[in-house]
Design an enzyme around this catalytic site. Structure first.
Site, PDB file in Angstrom:
ATOM      1  N   LYS A  88      40.023  44.963  36.145  1.00  0.00           N
ATOM      2  CA  LYS A  88      40.540  46.328  36.015  1.00  0.00           C
ATOM      3  C   LYS A  88      40.267  46.888  34.620  1.00  0.00           C
ATOM      4  CE  LYS A  88      44.703  45.077  37.310  1.00  0.00           C
ATOM      5  NZ  LYS A  88      44.403  43.681  37.709  1.00  0.00           N
ATOM      6  N   ARG A 241      38.232  35.878  35.600  1.00  0.00           N
ATOM      7  CA  ARG A 241      38.853  35.444  34.348  1.00  0.00           C
ATOM      8  C   ARG A 241      39.063  33.933  34.339  1.00  0.00           C
ATOM      9  NH1 ARG A 241      44.253  38.383  33.187  1.00  0.00           N
ATOM     10  NH2 ARG A 241      42.803  40.085  32.742  1.00  0.00           N
TER      11      ARG A 241
END
Length: 378
Positions: A88, A241
């Protein structure tokens, strides 16, 4: 910055000694070390064409940005939702890069008063992109000010107190808000409706993670073969991530104990050292499954009881471990609490006890009350 203050993360906030935040948004120009820049470059593509995975979101966002460029006006406000670690913040940076405009970053927890938001908005130039991370955690007064700013590009600054208070309208140049949230259901409808484009990011498949890891390995200067990369990707829980973090840990092991090359054997040994098993479950995940199966006979068991059994806060179990375990079918949320699925017993190598079928615990109409106490309370 005060003597007790310190930078928080890579972006916009300064954490004071008392734990409070400075809300002022800042243009991203951090003075980090070269290694930090390389690591972040591996995590964050700079252009939409370089962004891997999420093809539908990428195509939709590309259309919105291209149309805005052709009109010569800022695009509609953008809301990005989804679990942590899916990109995001990276997409917010890409929006600014594609528009060739500055990006200012702040977060919901940093904006606890309408005055904080007014200070941020009044400093924006025309066409700038304002990124509001964890936007659902803004205060209600700031949310109400943001409604007007997003729709009419205006804020009302209150001067004075009591009967003598005066509202002074402040006109704002057109700008674009990019909001990010991990819990879109907590956003009030009036705020959610002011975003012209809403996108939900989903977990990545292994092929996309392999592509991400190859790119990251190249930028980090890590020698890695296909088997090693694929092993890391398969244990990354569909999250870039996590994939990049595991790649760095395997690199560390290979440099210290191996030959500096990330292969299948290095990946397997290193990930075992860091308590990441073959399907990506970590220490907390396995502790939850062990407690459910060994201590409570597969459940159902209430969330608070389960949290006490694994020595964690209930919020940690619910927001960190549970989403992945539920998505992968290891546990089930029922009206009577959390219950282990057959897959959980198989993964732990334990024979499930003879008991009522799991479907008997599920609600008939599909509407469960996850706060109800389980057979073991909580």
């Amino acid at each position: 910055m005060s003597g007790g203050a310190r930078e928080r993360g890579f972006a916009s906030e300064v954490v004071e000694a008392d734990g409070s935040y400075e809300a002022t948004a800042r243009v991203v120009d951090p003075g980090r070390s070269e290694d930090d820049r390389v690591v972040e470059a591996a995590l964050r593509p700079r252009r939409l064409a370089e962004f891997p995975g999420q093809p539908r979101v990428r195509d939709q966002l590309g259309l919105v940005l291209e149309a805005a460029r052709r009109r010569g006006r800022p695009p509609d406000h953008v809301l990005l939702s989804g679990p942590p670690g899916l990109g995001k913040t990276t997409l917010a940076m890409i929006v600014a890069a594609e528009l060739e405009k500055p990006l200012r970053l702040t977060s919901g927890p940093a904006i606890q008063h309408a005055g904080d938001l007014a200070a941020v908005l009044s400093s924006l130039d025309e066409g700038e992109v304002l990124f509001l991370d964890e936007i659902h955690r803004m205060s209600r007064s700031a949310e109400e000010m943001l409604y007007l700013a997003m729709e009419d590009f205006r804020v009302d600054v209150i001067v004075g107190k009591g009967p003598g208070a005066t509202a002074i309208p402040l006109e704002l140049p057109p700008f674009t808000v990019v909001g990010a949230t991990t819990r879109s259901g907590l956003l009030p409808a009036p705020l959610r409706d002011r975003f012209g484009f809403t996108a939900h990011l989903d977990y990545y498949d292994v092929a996309d993670l392999v592509q991400i890891l190859h790119r990251s390995a190249g930028l980090l200067g890590v020698e890695a073969d296909e088997d090693g990369i694929r092993e890391i990707a398969g244990r990354s829980r569909g999250t870039p991530r996590i994939a990049n973090r595991l790649l760095r840990r395997v690199r560390d092991w290979a440099q210290v104990h191996g030959e500096g090359h990330v292969d299948l054997a290095a990946a397997q040994v290193a990930l075992a050292l860091f308590d990441v098993d073959a399907v990506g479950l970590d220490r907390l995940d396995r502790a939850v499954l062990e407690a459910l199966c060994r201590r409570f006979g597969g459940g159902p068991v209430g969330l608070s009881t389960l949290a006490v059994a694994v020595g964690e806060e209930a919020d940690t179990v619910e927001t960190v471990a549970e989403p992945y375990l539920v998505r992968e079918g290891y546990i089930v949320r029922t009206p009577r609490g959390r219950a282990a699925s057959p897959r959980a017993w198989t993964h732990l190598g334990i024979t499930a006890p003879r008991s009522a079928p799991l479907q008997d615990l599920l609600p008939v109409d599909g509407d469960s009350d996850d706060t109800a106490p389980g057979r073991f309370g909580g």
